[in-house]
Scaffold this active site. Structure first.
Site, PDB file in Angstrom:
ATOM      1  N   ASN A 180      24.442   7.056 -34.676  1.00  0.00           N
ATOM      2  CA  ASN A 180      23.515   7.529 -34.680  1.00  0.00           C
ATOM      3  C   ASN A 180      22.758   7.471 -35.532  1.00  0.00           C
ATOM      4  OD1 ASN A 180      25.556   9.076 -32.875  1.00  0.00           O
ATOM      5  ND2 ASN A 180      26.575   9.923 -34.899  1.00  0.00           N
ATOM      6  N   CYS A 183      27.522   6.349 -50.765  1.00  0.00           N
ATOM      7  CA  CYS A 183      26.782   5.555 -51.825  1.00  0.00           C
ATOM      8  C   CYS A 183      27.925   5.921 -52.611  1.00  0.00           C
ATOM      9  CB  CYS A 183      25.431   5.715 -52.181  1.00  0.00           C
ATOM     10  SG  CYS A 183      24.478   4.879 -51.326  1.00  0.00           S
ATOM     11  N   HIS A 203      25.682   3.605 -40.808  1.00  0.00           N
ATOM     12  CA  HIS A 203      27.297   3.098 -40.772  1.00  0.00           C
ATOM     13  C   HIS A 203      27.289   3.516 -38.965  1.00  0.00           C
ATOM     14  CE1 HIS A 203      25.448   8.076 -40.758  1.00  0.00           C
ATOM     15  NE2 HIS A 203      26.485   8.098 -39.450  1.00  0.00           N
ATOM     16  N   CYS A 263      22.920   9.527 -52.914  1.00  0.00           N
ATOM     17  CA  CYS A 263      23.895   9.420 -51.742  1.00  0.00           C
ATOM     18  C   CYS A 263      24.834   9.725 -51.260  1.00  0.00           C
ATOM     19  CB  CYS A 263      23.317   8.256 -51.043  1.00  0.00           C
ATOM     20  SG  CYS A 263      23.944   7.192 -49.678  1.00  0.00           S
ATOM     21  N   HIS A 288      30.460   4.157 -36.010  1.00  0.00           N
ATOM     22  CA  HIS A 288      31.580   5.221 -36.769  1.00  0.00           C
ATOM     23  C   HIS A 288      32.448   3.898 -35.450  1.00  0.00           C
ATOM     24  CE1 HIS A 288      30.671   9.201 -37.208  1.00  0.00           C
ATOM     25  NE2 HIS A 288      29.177   8.881 -36.785  1.00  0.00           N
ATOM     26  N   THR A 331      23.938  12.875 -39.337  1.00  0.00           N
ATOM     27  CA  THR A 331      23.699  13.900 -40.485  1.00  0.00           C
ATOM     28  C   THR A 331      24.005  12.926 -41.416  1.00  0.00           C
ATOM     29  OG1 THR A 331      25.635  13.820 -40.362  1.00  0.00           O
ATOM     30  CG2 THR A 331      25.119  15.064 -38.580  1.00  0.00           C
ATOM     31  N   HIS A 352      22.152   0.401 -50.043  1.00  0.00           N
ATOM     32  CA  HIS A 352      22.235   1.418 -49.373  1.00  0.00           C
ATOM     33  C   HIS A 352      20.701   1.201 -48.119  1.00  0.00           C
ATOM     34  CE1 HIS A 352      20.924   5.599 -48.787  1.00  0.00           C
ATOM     35  NE2 HIS A 352      19.837   5.179 -48.742  1.00  0.00           N
ATOM     36  N   ASP A 356      37.632   8.879 -41.206  1.00  0.00           N
ATOM     37  CA  ASP A 356      36.590  10.320 -41.689  1.00  0.00           C
ATOM     38  C   ASP A 356      36.964  11.415 -41.809  1.00  0.00           C
ATOM     39  OD1 ASP A 356      33.698  10.209 -39.461  1.00  0.00           O
ATOM     40  OD2 ASP A 356      34.838  12.103 -39.812  1.00  0.00           O
TER      41      ASP A 356
HETATM   42  P1  5GP Z   1      27.034  11.132 -38.515  1.00  0.00           P
HETATM   43  O1  5GP Z   1      27.199  12.227 -37.887  1.00  0.00           O
HETATM   44  O2  5GP Z   1      25.926  11.018 -39.866  1.00  0.00           O
HETATM   45  O3  5GP Z   1      26.416   9.895 -37.443  1.00  0.00           O
HETATM   46  O4  5GP Z   1      27.997  10.356 -39.156  1.00  0.00           O
HETATM   47  C1  5GP Z   1      28.515  10.881 -40.272  1.00  0.00           C
HETATM   48  C2  5GP Z   1      29.876  11.398 -40.955  1.00  0.00           C
HETATM   49  O5  5GP Z   1      30.383  11.123 -41.482  1.00  0.00           O
HETATM   50  C3  5GP Z   1      30.021  12.542 -39.785  1.00  0.00           C
HETATM   51  O6  5GP Z   1      31.694  12.038 -39.281  1.00  0.00           O
HETATM   52  C4  5GP Z   1      31.062  13.209 -40.465  1.00  0.00           C
HETATM   53  O7  5GP Z   1      32.788  13.799 -40.409  1.00  0.00           O
HETATM   54  C5  5GP Z   1      31.648  11.904 -42.169  1.00  0.00           C
HETATM   55  N1  5GP Z   1      31.797  12.421 -43.584  1.00  0.00           N
HETATM   56  C6  5GP Z   1      30.623  13.564 -43.848  1.00  0.00           C
HETATM   57  N2  5GP Z   1      31.133  13.221 -45.385  1.00  0.00           N
HETATM   58  C7  5GP Z   1      32.390  12.905 -45.189  1.00  0.00           C
HETATM   59  C8  5GP Z   1      33.319  13.408 -46.532  1.00  0.00           C
HETATM   60  O8  5GP Z   1      33.100  13.146 -47.232  1.00  0.00           O
HETATM   61  N3  5GP Z   1      34.130  12.102 -46.544  1.00  0.00           N
HETATM   62  C9  5GP Z   1      34.155  11.639 -44.953  1.00  0.00           C
HETATM   63  N4  5GP Z   1      35.542  10.471 -45.304  1.00  0.00           N
HETATM   64  N5  5GP Z   1      33.791  11.759 -44.382  1.00  0.00           N
HETATM   65  C10 5GP Z   1      32.873  12.579 -44.147  1.00  0.00           C
HETATM   66 ZN    ZN Z   2      23.569   5.159 -49.659  1.00  0.00          ZN
END
Ligand code: 5GP
Ligand code: ZN
Length: 113
Positions: A86, A7, A99, A4, A101, A94, A46, A30
């Site tokens: 989300n 994680c 999480h 993950c 935001h 994704t 997790h 982010d």
């Molecule tokens: P989701 O799209 O699942 O709601 O949010 C996942 C967020 O994680 C996205 O806004 C993406 O930019 C962020 N993200 C993905 N990979 C990484 C990473 O390796 N480091 C950081 N700081 N953010 C990440």
């Molecule tokens: Zn996790």
């Protein structure tokens, strides 16, 4: 969870810019910000998504919202902010680790696209 992404960020195996941490919560900037201030708050346990929140783990969600309130104060977000979680494919999730935001420092349209 070994494979993950969040994680791994919590364990420090993948670098991140920390904005907040306690026993329950880790928060970091982010990597692809959608607002001038965009942090991600994750539980240190997790939990796959908002759909997996239950009576046993909801303390992590409460702790995350306490942390968001603290960061909003320390970052002077008194003009306002948005908290987004989300969930699943249609929700645009994704990364499969719960999480929230925290988006701020610009006007955020409502409803979202
Ligand atoms: P989701 O799209 O699942 O709601 O949010 C996942 C967020 O994680 C996205 O806004 C993406 O930019 C962020 N993200 C993905 N990979 C990484 C990473 O390796 N480091 C950081 N700081 N953010 C990440
Ligand atoms: Zn996790």
């Amino acid at each position: 969870m070994d494979d993950c992404l969040f994680c791994k960020i919590i364990k420090g195996e993948i670098p991140s810019t920390k904005v907040y941490e306690n026993d329950y919560v880790y928060a970091f900037m982010d990597i692809a910000p959608q607002a001038p201030f965009h942090a991600v708050f994750v539980p240190k346990m997790h939990i796959g998504s908002p759909a997996e929140i239950n009576a046993e783990n909801s303390i992590y969600v409460a702790k995350i919202f306490e942390a968001i309130s603290e960061v909003a104060k320390s970052e002077n977000l008194e003009k306002g902010f948005r908290v987004v979680a989300n969930c699943g494919e249609d929700g645009g999730q994704t990364v499969g680790h719960l999480h929230f935001h925290l988006l701020a420092r610009r006007y955020l349209q409502w409803p979202p696209g």
